[in-house]
Design a protein around this motif. Sequence first.
Motif, PDB file in Angstrom:
ATOM      1  N   GLY A   1       2.864   7.179  10.860  1.00 25.16           N
ATOM      2  CA  GLY A   1       2.079   6.244  10.068  1.00 25.16           C
ATOM      3  C   GLY A   1       0.867   6.858   9.371  1.00 25.16           C
ATOM      4  O   GLY A   1       0.698   6.680   8.154  1.00 25.16           O
ATOM      5  N   PRO A   2      -0.007   7.584  10.090  1.00 21.50           N
ATOM      6  CA  PRO A   2      -1.183   8.156   9.413  1.00 21.50           C
ATOM      7  C   PRO A   2      -0.829   9.102   8.266  1.00 21.50           C
ATOM      8  O   PRO A   2      -1.458   9.062   7.203  1.00 21.50           O
ATOM      9  CB  PRO A   2      -1.895   8.903  10.555  1.00 21.50           C
ATOM     10  N   THR A   3       0.196   9.933   8.468  1.00 22.50           N
ATOM     11  CA  THR A   3       0.589  10.877   7.414  1.00 22.50           C
ATOM     12  C   THR A   3       1.153  10.154   6.208  1.00 22.50           C
ATOM     13  O   THR A   3       0.818  10.476   5.056  1.00 22.50           O
ATOM     14  CB  THR A   3       1.626  11.875   7.963  1.00 22.50           C
ATOM     15  N   VAL A   4       2.035   9.166   6.438  1.00 21.11           N
ATOM     16  CA  VAL A   4       2.618   8.406   5.329  1.00 21.11           C
ATOM     17  C   VAL A   4       1.523   7.656   4.572  1.00 21.11           C
ATOM     18  O   VAL A   4       1.478   7.671   3.334  1.00 21.11           O
ATOM     19  CB  VAL A   4       3.690   7.433   5.852  1.00 21.11           C
ATOM     20  N   LEU A   5       0.628   7.001   5.306  1.00 23.60           N
ATOM     21  CA  LEU A   5      -0.426   6.213   4.662  1.00 23.60           C
ATOM     22  C   LEU A   5      -1.349   7.083   3.825  1.00 23.60           C
ATOM     23  O   LEU A   5      -1.637   6.764   2.663  1.00 23.60           O
ATOM     24  CB  LEU A   5      -1.230   5.469   5.728  1.00 23.60           C
ATOM     25  N   THR A   6      -1.832   8.184   4.399  1.00 24.79           N
ATOM     26  CA  THR A   6      -2.782   9.028   3.652  1.00 24.79           C
ATOM     27  C   THR A   6      -2.134   9.695   2.447  1.00 24.79           C
ATOM     28  O   THR A   6      -2.767   9.864   1.411  1.00 24.79           O
ATOM     29  CB  THR A   6      -3.392  10.106   4.576  1.00 24.79           C
ATOM     30  N   LYS A   7      -0.850  10.019   2.552  1.00 22.38           N
ATOM     31  CA  LYS A   7      -0.183  10.586   1.383  1.00 22.38           C
ATOM     32  C   LYS A   7      -0.091   9.554   0.271  1.00 22.38           C
ATOM     33  O   LYS A   7      -0.283   9.866  -0.909  1.00 22.38           O
ATOM     34  CB  LYS A   7       1.216  11.089   1.744  1.00 22.38           C
ATOM     35  N   CYS A   8       0.195   8.297   0.629  1.00 22.92           N
ATOM     36  CA  CYS A   8       0.277   7.233  -0.369  1.00 22.92           C
ATOM     37  C   CYS A   8      -1.092   6.904  -0.961  1.00 22.92           C
ATOM     38  O   CYS A   8      -1.171   6.343  -2.058  1.00 22.92           O
ATOM     39  CB  CYS A   8       0.911   5.992   0.239  1.00 22.92           C
ATOM     40  N   LEU A   9      -2.147   7.250  -0.231  1.00 22.01           N
ATOM     41  CA  LEU A   9      -3.506   7.066  -0.749  1.00 22.01           C
ATOM     42  C   LEU A   9      -3.973   8.256  -1.577  1.00 22.01           C
ATOM     43  O   LEU A   9      -5.105   8.268  -2.072  1.00 22.01           O
ATOM     44  CB  LEU A   9      -4.482   6.835   0.412  1.00 22.01           C
ATOM     45  N   GLY A  10      -3.122   9.257  -1.732  1.00 18.20           N
ATOM     46  CA  GLY A  10      -3.431  10.392  -2.600  1.00 18.20           C
ATOM     47  C   GLY A  10      -3.924  11.643  -1.908  1.00 18.20           C
ATOM     48  O   GLY A  10      -4.272  12.615  -2.576  1.00 18.20           O
ATOM     49  N   TRP A  11      -3.966  11.657  -0.575  1.00 21.03           N
ATOM     50  CA  TRP A  11      -4.404  12.856   0.135  1.00 21.03           C
ATOM     51  C   TRP A  11      -3.320  13.933   0.066  1.00 21.03           C
ATOM     52  O   TRP A  11      -2.130  13.642   0.167  1.00 21.03           O
ATOM     53  CB  TRP A  11      -4.673  12.554   1.605  1.00 21.03           C
ATOM     54  N   ARG A  12      -3.749  15.153  -0.101  1.00 18.63           N
ATOM     55  CA  ARG A  12      -2.853  16.307   0.024  1.00 18.63           C
ATOM     56  C   ARG A  12      -3.363  17.129   1.201  1.00 18.63           C
ATOM     57  O   ARG A  12      -4.496  17.620   1.178  1.00 18.63           O
ATOM     58  CB  ARG A  12      -2.821  17.138  -1.260  1.00 18.63           C
ATOM     59  N   VAL A  13      -2.535  17.277   2.220  1.00 23.12           N
ATOM     60  CA  VAL A  13      -2.964  17.873   3.481  1.00 23.12           C
ATOM     61  C   VAL A  13      -2.127  19.106   3.781  1.00 23.12           C
ATOM     62  O   VAL A  13      -0.912  19.131   3.534  1.00 23.12           O
ATOM     63  CB  VAL A  13      -2.829  16.850   4.636  1.00 23.12           C
ATOM     64  N   ARG A  14      -2.786  20.120   4.331  1.00 26.58           N
ATOM     65  CA  ARG A  14      -2.079  21.355   4.681  1.00 26.58           C
ATOM     66  C   ARG A  14      -1.020  21.092   5.752  1.00 26.58           C
ATOM     67  O   ARG A  14      -1.182  20.233   6.628  1.00 26.58           O
ATOM     68  CB  ARG A  14      -3.071  22.400   5.169  1.00 26.58           C
ATOM     69  N   GLY A  15       0.066  21.861   5.682  1.00 27.67           N
ATOM     70  CA  GLY A  15       1.197  21.642   6.565  1.00 27.67           C
ATOM     71  C   GLY A  15       0.870  21.741   8.047  1.00 27.67           C
ATOM     72  O   GLY A  15       1.396  20.971   8.861  1.00 27.67           O
TER      73      GLY A  15
ATOM     74  N   VAL B   1       0.836  -1.207   0.000  1.00 25.94           N
ATOM     75  CA  VAL B   1       0.000   0.000   0.000  1.00 25.94           C
ATOM     76  C   VAL B   1       0.870   1.255   0.000  1.00 25.94           C
ATOM     77  O   VAL B   1       0.710   2.146  -0.840  1.00 25.94           O
ATOM     78  CB  VAL B   1      -0.962   0.004   1.217  1.00 25.94           C
ATOM     79  N   ILE B   2       1.812   1.319   0.922  1.00 22.93           N
ATOM     80  CA  ILE B   2       2.709   2.465   0.997  1.00 22.93           C
ATOM     81  C   ILE B   2       3.831   2.363  -0.035  1.00 22.93           C
ATOM     82  O   ILE B   2       4.253   3.365  -0.632  1.00 22.93           O
ATOM     83  CB  ILE B   2       3.300   2.574   2.416  1.00 22.93           C
ATOM     84  N   GLY B   3       4.300   1.160  -0.272  1.00 28.77           N
ATOM     85  CA  GLY B   3       5.492   0.940  -1.084  1.00 28.77           C
ATOM     86  C   GLY B   3       5.505   1.559  -2.464  1.00 28.77           C
ATOM     87  O   GLY B   3       6.504   2.194  -2.840  1.00 28.77           O
ATOM     88  N   PRO B   4       4.456   1.399  -3.282  1.00 29.14           N
ATOM     89  CA  PRO B   4       4.533   1.907  -4.655  1.00 29.14           C
ATOM     90  C   PRO B   4       4.845   3.399  -4.750  1.00 29.14           C
ATOM     91  O   PRO B   4       5.766   3.811  -5.454  1.00 29.14           O
ATOM     92  CB  PRO B   4       3.132   1.590  -5.209  1.00 29.14           C
ATOM     93  N   ARG B   5       4.090   4.231  -4.038  1.00 25.71           N
ATOM     94  CA  ARG B   5       4.340   5.663  -4.141  1.00 25.71           C
ATOM     95  C   ARG B   5       5.623   6.056  -3.423  1.00 25.71           C
ATOM     96  O   ARG B   5       6.369   6.918  -3.907  1.00 25.71           O
ATOM     97  CB  ARG B   5       3.161   6.453  -3.561  1.00 25.71           C
ATOM     98  N   LEU B   6       5.886   5.453  -2.277  1.00 26.58           N
ATOM     99  CA  LEU B   6       7.095   5.789  -1.524  1.00 26.58           C
ATOM    100  C   LEU B   6       8.340   5.530  -2.358  1.00 26.58           C
ATOM    101  O   LEU B   6       9.260   6.356  -2.416  1.00 26.58           O
ATOM    102  CB  LEU B   6       7.136   4.957  -0.241  1.00 26.58           C
ATOM    103  N   ASN B   7       8.377   4.404  -3.031  1.00 30.95           N
ATOM    104  CA  ASN B   7       9.537   4.047  -3.835  1.00 30.95           C
ATOM    105  C   ASN B   7       9.673   4.912  -5.078  1.00 30.95           C
ATOM    106  O   ASN B   7      10.762   5.422  -5.387  1.00 30.95           O
ATOM    107  CB  ASN B   7       9.440   2.564  -4.217  1.00 30.95           C
TER     108      ASN B   7
END
Length: 471
Positions: A405-419, A92-98
């Motif tokens: 974990g929550p930030t890494v996961l949601t970013k890999c799921l395509g979320w863009r979140v304010r800083g 789940v995380i691997g594809p975008r992270l890599n």
Amino acid sequence: MASTTIVLLTLIAYKIILLGVGFWASKRVHNESDFFLGAQGLGAWTAGLSYAASTSSAWVLLGFTGLVFSQGAVGLWLIPGIFGGYILTWFVIGPRLNSETASRGYMTIVDFITGDVSAKWKRSIGIVCALMILFCFVFYISSQFQAAGNALTEIFNINATEAILIGAAVIVIYCLLGGFWAASITDALQAVVMMLACILVPLATLHAAGGIGAVMTHIHTVETPSYISFTGGAAGMAGIGVAMGLLGTGLGALGQPQLLNRIMAVRSSSERIQGAAITIGWGLIIYTGLVCLAFAGRKLSIDTGGESLFFAAAEQYLPPVLAGVVIAAVLSAVMSTVDSLLLAAASAVSHDMGLTYRDPARALLFGRIAMVSIAILAVLMTLFLPKDIFSRVLFSWVALGAAFGPTVLTKCLGWRVRGGEVLLAIIIGFSTAVIFANIDGTQADMIEKWASWALGLGILFIGKDRHGKSD
């Protein structure tokens, strides 16, 4: 030849091999990217095995085995949690992270977290994350030192202080010789050693106990009902809470820099998938062996207090020469795990904090100084704040998992979140896990493992930008 002599000679040989790997790897380190991420050049076997070894060292061989030995079937809930962590990180995380690491030149997981964050938040998030990594890894490294110290004390009959200092000195010297290449290759070697040991020792112990049938008969007829209960004898919601608390441990994998760095560093998508298969296959062998060892140890009434069961069984049920080799190799593997932790902590100081970002030479120097400083802190904590290996590792594991974990996961799921929300989610998740880790009870355990994640995800959802912008 005396057993202690065999152990000592094997230890020396193992350390010479590690030093040789470090010397070879040093020739491949030409810049900061090489030192901290191996220039994204890991193959499937090195990535998969080094990831596996970094998830499972002292706390698995000693802590997990001791948990199942002393508390029984309830400890088995950790297994689906751990394998769930494998699947989430690699698939789940691997594809975008890599892929994003390759395209944007990231060196740390904090780079990935802050990749889409505006400059006004990037520095603050980097410093907060780096401080959290340092805080948690002091606990984590301390558990490794304690494990090595316990084993050296048992084998060579030296006092705990001497044992811990010797183990720490060996680790620090080795870490200073090489960077990510050396850590990854030696961790892969460590994974092979652990796998062989987790086949040999359980098989010998099962044989001594009369086989798997005799062991299971003993477990069901002699042990108390609570020992064979998957809730540890607790009923209703309390039982569910116990199970969920252990199961939630697997979420920690999603926020561990030393694990995610391996996925970041894999050369290609196909090798990432192969690496995942290697990690999962390794885990099946390791956990099967250790569960069998724990239950066989109960039938044989091996009196070790739990966390020394592995070494005691090797000494009692393997031929002396083989026992010496296994004990020494596993002891070396436990100690060498610290290299990945020290490297991640060093990158947090010299890269994520941005202290020497424009000067690579000074960045490497600061990183090495950080390694030594963290090792000293961990040794002091081990000596003056004794605590069992399992709980100390789980505390640092869960806290970092809830923070990142929550930030890494949601970013890999395509979320863009304010800083601002990213920073708040990291702080709230981490703080919740730390606070409730120090409170006893099933409810506190549930909050530590699950509510810390839920709060982080809720904050990130609120800060999610529906227009495709991060700030």
